[in-house]
Motif scaffolding. Structure first.
Motif, PDB file in Angstrom:
ATOM      1  N   GLN A  37       0.675  -1.192  -0.060  1.00  0.00           N
ATOM      2  CA  GLN A  37       0.079  -0.033  -0.180  1.00  0.00           C
ATOM      3  C   GLN A  37       1.010   1.307   0.105  1.00  0.00           C
ATOM      4  O   GLN A  37       1.729   1.632   1.027  1.00  0.00           O
ATOM      5  N   PRO A  43      -4.719  -0.897  -1.310  1.00  0.00           N
ATOM      6  CA  PRO A  43      -3.847  -1.873  -1.343  1.00  0.00           C
ATOM      7  C   PRO A  43      -3.607  -2.956  -2.473  1.00  0.00           C
ATOM      8  O   PRO A  43      -4.828  -2.717  -3.205  1.00  0.00           O
ATOM      9  N   PHE A  86       1.504  -5.343   4.286  1.00  0.00           N
ATOM     10  CA  PHE A  86       0.607  -6.023   5.238  1.00  0.00           C
ATOM     11  C   PHE A  86       0.632  -7.361   4.729  1.00  0.00           C
ATOM     12  O   PHE A  86       0.274  -7.774   3.751  1.00  0.00           O
ATOM     13  N   TYR A  97     -10.920 -13.174   8.771  1.00  0.00           N
ATOM     14  CA  TYR A  97      -9.654 -12.617   8.179  1.00  0.00           C
ATOM     15  C   TYR A  97      -8.891 -11.786   9.366  1.00  0.00           C
ATOM     16  O   TYR A  97      -9.435 -11.148  10.083  1.00  0.00           O
ATOM     17  N   VAL A  98      -7.582 -11.733   9.161  1.00  0.00           N
ATOM     18  CA  VAL A  98      -6.819 -11.101  10.075  1.00  0.00           C
ATOM     19  C   VAL A  98      -5.677 -10.519   9.389  1.00  0.00           C
ATOM     20  O   VAL A  98      -5.111 -11.163   8.468  1.00  0.00           O
ATOM     21  N   PHE A  99      -5.295  -9.413   9.633  1.00  0.00           N
ATOM     22  CA  PHE A  99      -4.114  -8.483   8.939  1.00  0.00           C
ATOM     23  C   PHE A  99      -2.948  -8.309  10.213  1.00  0.00           C
ATOM     24  O   PHE A  99      -3.418  -8.362  11.344  1.00  0.00           O
ATOM     25  N   GLY A 100      -1.548  -8.464   9.465  1.00  0.00           N
ATOM     26  CA  GLY A 100      -0.737  -8.099  10.274  1.00  0.00           C
ATOM     27  C   GLY A 100      -0.787  -6.523  10.522  1.00  0.00           C
ATOM     28  O   GLY A 100      -1.769  -5.805   9.805  1.00  0.00           O
ATOM     29  N   ASN A 101       0.064  -5.847  11.419  1.00  0.00           N
ATOM     30  CA  ASN A 101      -0.008  -4.436  11.878  1.00  0.00           C
ATOM     31  C   ASN A 101       0.711  -3.745  10.747  1.00  0.00           C
ATOM     32  O   ASN A 101       0.617  -2.510  10.582  1.00  0.00           O
ATOM     33  N   GLY A 102       1.328  -4.306   9.669  1.00  0.00           N
ATOM     34  CA  GLY A 102       2.014  -3.519   8.550  1.00  0.00           C
ATOM     35  C   GLY A 102       3.245  -3.429   8.902  1.00  0.00           C
ATOM     36  O   GLY A 102       3.940  -3.229   9.934  1.00  0.00           O
TER      37      GLY A 102
ATOM     38  N   VAL B  37     -13.404  -3.959   4.053  1.00  0.00           N
ATOM     39  CA  VAL B  37     -12.346  -3.678   5.060  1.00  0.00           C
ATOM     40  C   VAL B  37     -12.103  -2.161   5.450  1.00  0.00           C
ATOM     41  O   VAL B  37     -12.154  -1.436   4.564  1.00  0.00           O
ATOM     42  N   GLN B  39      -9.567   1.318   7.179  1.00  0.00           N
ATOM     43  CA  GLN B  39      -8.207   1.884   7.627  1.00  0.00           C
ATOM     44  C   GLN B  39      -8.515   2.958   8.273  1.00  0.00           C
ATOM     45  O   GLN B  39      -8.875   4.023   7.737  1.00  0.00           O
ATOM     46  N   LYS B  43      -3.524   4.266  10.386  1.00  0.00           N
ATOM     47  CA  LYS B  43      -3.503   2.959  10.951  1.00  0.00           C
ATOM     48  C   LYS B  43      -3.450   2.055   9.838  1.00  0.00           C
ATOM     49  O   LYS B  43      -3.297   1.998   8.746  1.00  0.00           O
ATOM     50  N   GLY B  44      -3.448   0.552  10.420  1.00  0.00           N
ATOM     51  CA  GLY B  44      -3.387  -0.537   9.710  1.00  0.00           C
ATOM     52  C   GLY B  44      -4.859  -0.967   8.999  1.00  0.00           C
ATOM     53  O   GLY B  44      -5.870  -0.258   9.112  1.00  0.00           O
ATOM     54  N   LEU B  45      -4.767  -1.968   8.254  1.00  0.00           N
ATOM     55  CA  LEU B  45      -6.092  -2.660   7.793  1.00  0.00           C
ATOM     56  C   LEU B  45      -6.732  -3.215   8.675  1.00  0.00           C
ATOM     57  O   LEU B  45      -6.293  -4.086   9.684  1.00  0.00           O
ATOM     58  N   TRP B  47     -10.213  -6.120   8.964  1.00  0.00           N
ATOM     59  CA  TRP B  47     -11.389  -6.510   8.095  1.00  0.00           C
ATOM     60  C   TRP B  47     -12.698  -6.165   8.890  1.00  0.00           C
ATOM     61  O   TRP B  47     -12.710  -6.179  10.248  1.00  0.00           O
ATOM     62  N   TYR B  95     -12.997   0.096   2.369  1.00  0.00           N
ATOM     63  CA  TYR B  95     -12.825  -0.417   1.102  1.00  0.00           C
ATOM     64  C   TYR B  95     -13.509  -1.710   0.923  1.00  0.00           C
ATOM     65  O   TYR B  95     -13.976  -2.274   1.748  1.00  0.00           O
TER      66      TYR B  95
END
Lengths: 108, 121
Positions: A37, A43, A86, A97-102, B37, B39, B43-45, B47, B95
């Motif tokens: 991103q 993204p 990410f 779903y899960v995302f990492g903090n980046g 999703v 943001q 900050k981060g993403l 869901w 998003y």
């Protein structure tokens, strides 16, 4: 709840290799995805199913997995690769779903 | 070419409601699970919610469960998010994103450009 852990930042010189890790207990069972991103943009997936590269993504982007850690590798880094990255997966039962903090990649 | 275009964002007061829409084109919409999703600024993403191709499987993040409702209209190639009881921490770019699968949760291969929701008095 399930979490994915990434380093907050990685710095790399042009032409060198950047490696970004993502750790999670369910990663041996569930695929990981990586998104790039850039500021003000949506993204873009750069790696799917741990190591597959979508069409249009440069070959310098690659993914690998070992146990509970997946790694995004950017070879021969270019200035245009500076971005947030990410990782994403799902929990063991594929319920959410899960995302990492980046990870912010800075090209020196 | 796959395109996802969000609309409906804006400024809303705490406790208010908003309905987001996502128009899809360039692919067979009713073959894919769809998602929202968000943001938050800087900050981060995160869901938010997911709906299977036939609307039989719907999931929500704990942070929005009971307040947000996802839906889709396959005849109109559209995805929606009804957001009620909005709070300041719902402020974010939202998003619309397509999953690679029609049913199970996997990964998100196409994203829209996002629509900004600001919750403030």
């Amino acid at each position: 709840s399930y979490e994915l852990t990434q380093p907050p930042s990685v710095s790399v010189s042009p032409g060198q290799t950047a490696r970004i890790t993502c750790s999670g207990d369910a990663l041996p069972k569930q695929y990981a995805y990586w998104y790039q991103q850039k500021p003000g943009q949506a993204p873009v997936v750069v790696i799917y199913k741990d190591s597959e590269r979508p069409s249009g993504i440069p070959e310098r982007f690659s993914g690998s997995t070992s146990g509970t850690t997946v790694t995004l590798t950017i070879s021969e880094v270019q200035a245009e690769d500076e971005a947030d990255y990410f990782c994403q997966s799902v929990d063991t039962s594929a319920s959410y779903y899960v995302f990492g903090n980046g990870t912010k990649v800075t090209v020196l | 070419e796959v395109q996802l275009v969000e609309s409906g964002g804006g400024l809303v007061k705490p406790g208010g409601s908003l309905r987001l829409s996502c128009g899809a084109s360039g692919f067979t919409f009713n073959n894919y699970r769809m998602n929202w999703v968000r943001q938050a600024p800087g900050k981060g993403l995160e869901w938010v919610s997911s709906i299977s191709s036939s609307s039989t499987s719907i999931r929500y993040a704990d942070s929005v469960k009971g307040r947000f409702t996802i839906s889709r209209d396959n005849a109109k190639n559209s995805l929606y998010l009804q957001m009620n009881s909005l709070r300041a921490d719902d402020t974010a770019v939202y998003y619309c994103a397509r999953d690679r699968s029609y049913d199970i949760l996997t990964g998100l291969d196409y994203w829209g450009q996002g629509t900004l929701v600001t919750v403030s008095s």
